[in-house]
Design an enzyme around this catalytic site. Sequence first.
Site, PDB file in Angstrom:
ATOM      1  N   MET A  40      38.276  43.611  48.308  1.00  0.00           N
ATOM      2  CA  MET A  40      36.850  43.934  48.311  1.00  0.00           C
ATOM      3  C   MET A  40      36.055  42.726  47.857  1.00  0.00           C
ATOM      4  SD  MET A  40      35.984  46.237  44.932  1.00  0.00           S
ATOM      5  CE  MET A  40      34.225  46.022  45.047  1.00  0.00           C
ATOM      6  N   ASN A  41      34.875  42.560  48.443  1.00  0.00           N
ATOM      7  CA  ASN A  41      33.954  41.512  48.034  1.00  0.00           C
ATOM      8  C   ASN A  41      33.173  41.996  46.819  1.00  0.00           C
ATOM      9  OD1 ASN A  41      32.569  39.125  48.042  1.00  0.00           O
ATOM     10  ND2 ASN A  41      31.709  39.357  50.074  1.00  0.00           N
ATOM     11  N   ASP A  42      32.356  41.120  46.253  1.00  0.00           N
ATOM     12  CA  ASP A  42      31.526  41.514  45.117  1.00  0.00           C
ATOM     13  C   ASP A  42      30.635  42.690  45.498  1.00  0.00           C
ATOM     14  OD1 ASP A  42      32.562  39.406  43.676  1.00  0.00           O
ATOM     15  OD2 ASP A  42      30.958  38.042  44.259  1.00  0.00           O
ATOM     16  N   GLN A  60      31.829  44.774  50.896  1.00  0.00           N
ATOM     17  CA  GLN A  60      32.664  44.519  52.065  1.00  0.00           C
ATOM     18  C   GLN A  60      34.113  44.764  51.670  1.00  0.00           C
ATOM     19  OE1 GLN A  60      31.643  40.555  53.339  1.00  0.00           O
ATOM     20  NE2 GLN A  60      30.205  41.359  54.848  1.00  0.00           N
TER      21      GLN A  60
END
EC number: 3.2.1.26
Length: 96
Positions: A40-42, A60
Amino acid sequence: MLLQAFIFLLAGFAAKISALMTNETSDRPLVHFTPNKGWMNDPNGLWYDAKEGKWHLYFQYNPNDTVWGLPLFWVNMTTGVDNLFYIDKFQVREVK
């Protein structure tokens, strides 16, 4: 009055975190949101919907790997007013 409400809220968080700490088999952080698997992105777009009484968190997500790459999805998670326990139901939209 406000101080009492804050202390009550803080005590609730402490009790929930204490309950989580008893799970010694997990390598996941106690407070930071993480998915069960994948990358997962921030977190982005954290906002409170007063009409529904829920917090929304967008990020994301790549379910198939531990690094950024395709397929990539936008995920929306929701929580109640505690902003600590998120509903484990992904609302996913694929990035194209």
